[in-house]
Design an enzyme around this catalytic site. Structure first.
Site, short mmCIF file in Angstrom:
data_model
loop_
_atom_site.label_atom_id
_atom_site.label_comp_id
_atom_site.label_asym_id
_atom_site.label_seq_id
_atom_site.Cartn_x
_atom_site.Cartn_y
_atom_site.Cartn_z
N GLY A 60 -95.64 -50.31 -17.57
CA GLY A 60 -96.08 -51.06 -16.39
C GLY A 60 -95.91 -52.56 -16.54
N LYS A 72 -89.34 -41.92 -9.05
CA LYS A 72 -89.54 -42.43 -7.69
C LYS A 72 -88.95 -43.82 -7.48
CE LYS A 72 -93.81 -39.90 -6.70
NZ LYS A 72 -95.22 -40.04 -6.32
N ARG A 110 -96.56 -46.82 -30.78
CA ARG A 110 -97.39 -47.97 -30.42
C ARG A 110 -98.25 -48.43 -31.59
NH1 ARG A 110 -98.94 -46.24 -24.17
NH2 ARG A 110 -97.27 -47.44 -23.21
N GLY A 123 -92.67 -46.94 -21.71
CA GLY A 123 -92.92 -45.67 -21.05
C GLY A 123 -91.90 -44.61 -21.40
#
Length: 396
Positions: free
Chosen positions: A377, A200, A35, A353
């Site tokens: 996100g 998930k 990053r 991510g």
């Protein structure tokens, strides 16, 4: 979306820049500086323009408290090694040290404010509290450049509110992120495939619902695949399963069939008796997972199948690993997808991510992918078709 050019001549101007320096640390040492490196083009453009650059960033979740373990000191040190300019770290966010460091800046120099999340107002849900902090930021700059893509989906003082006070524009990274992700979702060259993984299925419901109306092919792996297998009536043993989502997923399976979207699920699974790097791994058919085993990766036949499917595409968006890539025995699925995109000629976007971390951890050359997002996100919300506050505020 306004770009840096819209801000005019920046020589001698104090340019507030929101970067995303939320890097992983182990014992105070940065383990992945991706990053920071992604922020360099914008920072170097401003430095070479003779701007006095004031960088705002966060690290971790200190929840409004000053916690030394979340100091940006390691980031300042690494940035100083990477960028062609002096870098000075302020000891506070908008206090005396910040004002002193910014006042001492010369053209082409960089100041880094301390972790903006040390101030609880940064992430406050109360507009007036965020706005008050944004006014304090504004005292330290003349114009604002938003370049922290990982936070543009948040209404936060250093992302959203400051852009309403100062003349503002998107940095090079944010422009590249938005253009790449929109190219992979709004008007993709077809065939268009989406690869979804991660633990998930509930984290990806909005993405699946949106992409079922756009994609030609949906490939599912990771922990979320077991809810899909269960929705098809299969036993998944001790694998991660969200029972409350089985009916929702069944609906998605039916919708994919109705829309003609090819839904590709694994045909075999690598299982183990427990979640452990050295647990004995066994390959079983996807419809024969033993009751005492848990699935931790897609199997070798599935890896071949996924690679073959991806080879037929023109555009691919990938978000989420295919298995527990941190454990070598269960990294094959993620590696297979990364390799297919890395060697293919398709336009490939890797969501941020875990997917971006996996690409680096597994040793792939980042330049062989069309775009690797820095925001997990934010990229997910774009794939869902949501409006991102930190982007909307930069658009005329």
């Amino acid at each position: 979306m306004r770009t840096i050019e819209s801000l005019g001549d920046l020589r001698g101007k104090r340019v507030l820049v929101r970067s995303d320096f939320n890097v992983p640390l182990k014992d105070g040492v940065i383990t992945d500086d991706g990053r920071i490196r992604a922020a360099l083009p914008t920072l170097e453009k401003l430095v070479h323009a003779g701007a006095r650059v004031v960088v705002m960033a966060h690290l971790g979740r200190p929840k409004g408290e000053v916690k030394p373990e979340f100091s940006l000191a390691p980031v300042a040190a690494r940035l100083g090694e990477l960028v062609d300019a002096p870098v000075t770290l302020a000891k506070d966010v908008t206090g005396p040290s910040a004002h002193e460091v910014v006042a001492a800046l010369k053209d082409g120099e960089i100041a880094l404010l301390e972790n903006v999340r040390f101030d609880a107002r940064e992430t406050s849900k109360v507009d007036a509290e965020r706005e008050a902090l944004a006014k304090e930021y504004a005292e330290l700059g003349d114009v604002f450049v938003s370049d922290g893509f990982g936070v543009v989906h948040r209404k936060q003082a250093s992302v959203y509110d400051i852009a309403k006070i100062l003349p503002s524009a998107a940095g090079l990274l944010v422009v590249k992120e938005i253009e790449s992700l929109r190219r992979a979702t709004d008007n993709p060259e077809r065939p268009y495939a989406v690869v979804l993984g991660g633990s998930k299925v509930s984290d990806k419901l909005g993405v699946i619902a949106n992409l079922l109306t756009k994609a030609d092919m949906l490939l599912i792996g990771g922990g979320m695949v077991f809810t899909f297998l269960a929705a098809k009536g299969l036993n998944v043993g001790k694998s991660l399963l969200e029972e409350d989502q089985i009916d929702v997923v069944r609906g998605y399976i039916d919708e994919a069939a109705q829309r003609g979207v090819e839904l590709v699920l694994p045909v075999d699974i690598i299982v183990a008796p427990e979640f452990s790097a050295d647990a004995p791994a066994t390959v079983v058919p996807a419809d024969a997972i033993p009751a005492d085993q848990m699935g931790l990766d897609i199997g070798p036949e599935s890896q071949k199948l996924f690679a073959e499917k991806l080879a037929t595409t023109k555009t691919v968006a990938w978000n989420g690993p295919m298995g527990v890539f941190e454990f070598p025995a269960f990294s094959g699925g993620t590696r297979a997808v990364a390799e297919a995109l890395s060697k293919g000629s398709m336009f490939s976007v890797v969501g941020g991510g875990d997917s971006a971390a996996a690409v680096r951890l597994l040793g792939f050359d980042e330049s062989t992918f069309s775009h690797i997002s820095t925001g997990g996100g934010a990229s997910l919300e774009l794939l869902e078709g949501k409006v991102l506050p930190g982007i909307a505020v930069l658009e005329d």
